[in-house]
Structures are given as structure tokens and as C-alpha cells.
Design a protein around this motif. Structure first.
Motif, short mmCIF file in Angstrom:
data_model
loop_
_atom_site.label_atom_id
_atom_site.label_comp_id
_atom_site.label_asym_id
_atom_site.label_seq_id
_atom_site.Cartn_x
_atom_site.Cartn_y
_atom_site.Cartn_z
N THR A 198 0.97 -1.23 0.00
CA THR A 198 -0.03 0.00 0.09
C THR A 198 0.87 1.36 0.06
OG1 THR A 198 -1.76 -1.11 1.22
CG2 THR A 198 -1.84 1.27 1.28
N ALA A 199 1.98 1.34 0.82
CA ALA A 199 2.89 2.43 0.66
C ALA A 199 3.57 2.67 -0.47
CB ALA A 199 3.83 2.12 1.96
N LEU A 200 3.90 1.65 -1.10
CA LEU A 200 4.60 1.79 -2.49
C LEU A 200 3.95 2.41 -3.48
CD1 LEU A 200 6.69 -1.25 -3.97
CD2 LEU A 200 5.25 -0.06 -5.33
N VAL A 201 2.38 1.46 -3.50
CA VAL A 201 1.60 2.24 -4.60
C VAL A 201 1.21 3.59 -4.17
CG1 VAL A 201 -0.98 1.73 -5.45
CG2 VAL A 201 0.69 -0.05 -4.96
N LEU A 202 0.87 4.00 -2.85
CA LEU A 202 0.38 5.26 -2.61
C LEU A 202 1.23 6.30 -2.95
CD1 LEU A 202 -1.74 6.83 -1.20
CD2 LEU A 202 -0.86 6.53 1.07
N VAL A 203 2.71 5.99 -2.78
CA VAL A 203 3.84 6.98 -3.11
C VAL A 203 3.83 7.36 -4.49
CG1 VAL A 203 6.22 7.43 -3.10
CG2 VAL A 203 5.13 6.56 -1.27
N PHE A 204 3.86 6.10 -5.28
CA PHE A 204 3.83 6.24 -6.65
C PHE A 204 2.60 6.93 -7.34
CE2 PHE A 204 2.35 4.59 -10.92
CZ PHE A 204 3.49 4.88 -11.67
N ALA A 205 1.45 6.59 -6.67
CA ALA A 205 0.13 7.11 -7.31
C ALA A 205 0.24 8.70 -6.61
CB ALA A 205 -0.98 6.65 -6.55
N LEU A 206 0.63 9.18 -5.78
CA LEU A 206 0.72 10.71 -5.36
C LEU A 206 1.63 11.31 -6.51
CD1 LEU A 206 1.00 10.49 -1.72
CD2 LEU A 206 -1.02 11.34 -2.87
N TRP A 207 2.80 10.58 -6.67
CA TRP A 207 3.60 11.30 -7.73
C TRP A 207 3.08 11.67 -9.07
CZ3 TRP A 207 5.99 8.80 -11.94
CH2 TRP A 207 6.99 9.30 -12.66
N LEU A 208 2.52 10.48 -9.43
CA LEU A 208 1.49 10.48 -10.75
C LEU A 208 0.58 11.56 -10.84
CD1 LEU A 208 1.69 9.02 -13.45
CD2 LEU A 208 -0.33 7.43 -12.48
N VAL A 209 -0.25 11.58 -9.76
CA VAL A 209 -1.48 12.79 -9.78
C VAL A 209 -0.71 14.05 -9.68
CG1 VAL A 209 -3.18 13.70 -8.05
CG2 VAL A 209 -2.91 10.84 -8.32
N ASP A 210 0.42 14.15 -8.92
CA ASP A 210 0.85 15.69 -9.00
C ASP A 210 1.08 15.98 -10.63
OD1 ASP A 210 2.11 18.07 -8.61
OD2 ASP A 210 4.21 16.85 -8.19
N GLY A 211 1.73 15.14 -11.10
CA GLY A 211 2.24 15.58 -12.90
C GLY A 211 0.74 15.41 -13.41
N LEU A 212 0.13 14.70 -13.57
CA LEU A 212 -1.07 14.88 -14.39
C LEU A 212 -2.08 15.89 -13.78
CD1 LEU A 212 -1.98 10.97 -14.44
CD2 LEU A 212 -0.74 12.35 -16.07
N SER A 213 -2.00 16.43 -12.73
CA SER A 213 -3.06 17.27 -12.30
C SER A 213 -2.57 18.62 -12.88
CB SER A 213 -2.95 17.44 -10.83
OG SER A 213 -1.88 17.97 -10.31
N GLN A 214 -1.40 18.70 -13.41
CA GLN A 214 -1.05 20.10 -13.90
C GLN A 214 -1.43 20.18 -15.14
OE1 GLN A 214 3.04 21.15 -13.18
NE2 GLN A 214 3.10 19.32 -11.72
N MET A 215 -1.94 19.13 -15.89
CA MET A 215 -2.57 19.11 -17.35
C MET A 215 -3.75 19.78 -17.47
SD MET A 215 -1.87 15.01 -18.52
CE MET A 215 -2.67 15.44 -20.13
#
Length: 260
Positions: free
Chosen positions: A188-205
Motif C-alpha cells: 500500500t505504501a509503495l502504490v500510494l507514493v507512486f500514485a501521489l507522484w503520478l497525480v501531481d504530474g497529471l493534475s498540472q495538465m
């Protein structure tokens, strides 16, 4: 009583050495391809989709600062190191509870608060090792390529990156006291950190959803801004430190009240 800190620090030595070696090799590989990227920097920026440029923070790719800040740090420090800190922290409490070692540990004159704090404090091992390894390989790579890099900016990009890694560790330690199964907590920790990183980049679109990125830790750490523009966002680092302390405080509170 620092026995727990010493024991946990020794436990992290092997994994830290392996990770540091891996990240140093990956960084060296990136430097090998830098000359070709430098020649085709404009083409790279044209070929890359805009969302990927935002996700990685790629800027002035033809310079060593832009290359390190937009190519090496997003993968090496923000993603891989962040996942490692979250993954390791997620097993610190849950593993001892699962194997019943926590019962033996708490039979000694030590408080639950001290157990959590000493285990988290043991993360000084990967912090020091990763910082030292990365600084060494970056300075060596820049020297070999004949591309001088500002040592102050290099020091600051590592220093201001520590609060980000601590937040990742805070996510892991909170999951470690909440989730019973070690594998579940770490996954869960692994997936959550990756998801947060991905959301940060995609949210800027999309400007309508850019506010979502404000909830991600990587939004408050921009290696390109530090290396390329020498912008040292001390306030952002302070926000990350506060977030880490909140996560750690909640983890301690949950563990103190938890029936194990």
C-alpha cells in the motif's frame, strides 16, 4: 534508551548499501547518455508530450543542471528513493507485531512512543548513504563530462529533498501501525507514493484539477527550480516537515492506543 535505534540502524545497512549502489549505477548510466541528449535537447522537448514534461519537471535539458533536475532526480530521488523510504517504514512496526517480537520488546522498560520514534530515527542510515552516494556520483559525472555544476545548488537540492523523503517515511510508518499484515502495509505504501507522484504530474495538465496536486508531497519539491533557477523553496520544505510531523504524531497516537 537507544538500543532500538542501534538495532534498527544495523538492519538498514544492507538494504541501504544495495539501494545506494543501484541508484549510483542508474545515475552513472544517465550521465552516459547525456551528451546525446544534449545534442538533441530541442528534439526531445518537442517529442515528449506536455504532460510528461510537467510530470518530470524537464526544463533546459541541454544544461547539466536541467538534465540532473529534470531527468535524474524525478526517477532516482523522488520516485525510487521515495518508494524505498515508504516501503521500509511500512514494515517497521507491522513486522514486529506480526512476528510477536513487539511483545518481547515492550516487556522492557520502554514506551511505545519511544519505539516508534527510535525506529523512524534509524532512517538516518539511508538518508546519509543516499545523499553521500548521489552527491559523489553527480560531482564525478559532471567533472568527467566537463560540465561544472554549482556545489551550493547541488547541496540544496539534496537538503531540501530530505523533507520529501521524510513524508514518504511518514506515510509508511502510519500504515505500519494501522495495517496488520506486513505485505499489505508495504504494498500500500509503495502504490500510494507512486500514485501521489503520478497525480501531481497529471493534475498540472488541467487547470481545473491542478489544486489536487497541492495535496501531493512531490508538489513541494522541485529539483529543476533549485538547480536551474537556484530557487530555494524553504517554505515548501517547512510544509513537508510539518506534514511529516503530523503523520508521525498520528502514527504514535494510533500505536499507543492500539491493542497488540
Amino acid at each position: 534508551m537507544t538500543a532500538i535505534l542501534r538495532v534498527e540502524s544495523r538492519k538498514l545497512v544492507r538494504g541501504t548499501a544495495l539501494l545506494t549502489g543501484l541508484l549510483v549505477v542508474l545515475s552513472a548510466f544517465f550521465f552516459v547518455v547525456f551528451p546525446s541528449i544534449q545534442e538533441e535537447a530541442e528534439l526531445f522537448e518537442e517529442v515528449y508530450p506536455e504532460y510528461l514534461l510537467n510530470l518530470l519537471g524537464i526544463e533546459e535539458l541541454h544544461t547539466i543542471e536541467g538534465f540532473v533536475g529534470g531527468y535524474i532526480f524525478p526517477f532516482i530521488w523522488i520516485l525510487l528513493a521515495g518508494i524505498y523510504f515508504a516501503y521500509v517504514s511500512a514494515g517497521m512496526i507491522s513486522r514486529d507485531v506480526r512476528t510477536r517480537r513487539m511483545d518481547l520488546l515492550l516487556s522492557n522498560p520502554v514506551s511505545r512512543e519511544s519505539v516508534v520514534l527510535q525506529k523512524v530515527a534509524a532512517l538516518w542510515v539511508p538518508l546519509v548513504a543516499l545523499t553521500g552516494g548521489m552527491v559523489a556520483v553527480l560531482l564525478a559525472g559532471a567533472t568527467v563530462l566537463g560540465e561544472p555544476i554549482d556545489p551550493i545548488a547541488l547541496a540544496m537540492v539534496h537538503l531540501l529533498g530530505i523533507p520529501y523523503l521524510l513524508v514518504c517515511a511518514g506515510i509508511g510508518i502510519l500504515l505500519s501501525v494501522v495495517v496488520d499484515r506486513v505485505e499489505t502495509a508495504q504494498a500500500t505504501a509503495l502504490v500510494l507514493v507512486f500514485a501521489l507522484w503520478l497525480v501531481d504530474g497529471l493534475s498540472q495538465m488541467n487547470p481545473d484539477f491542478e489544486w489536487v496536486g497541492e495535496l501531493t508531497p512531490s508538489r513541494y519539491y522541485d529539483p529543476s527550480a533549485i538547480l536551474v533557477h537556484e530557487e530555494y523553496a524553504l517554505l515548501d520544505a517547512a510544509i513537508l516537515l510539518v506534514a511529516f510531523l503530523v503523520l508521525l504524531g498520528v502514527a504514535v497516537l494510533v500505536f499507543v492506543r492500539r491493542d497488540i
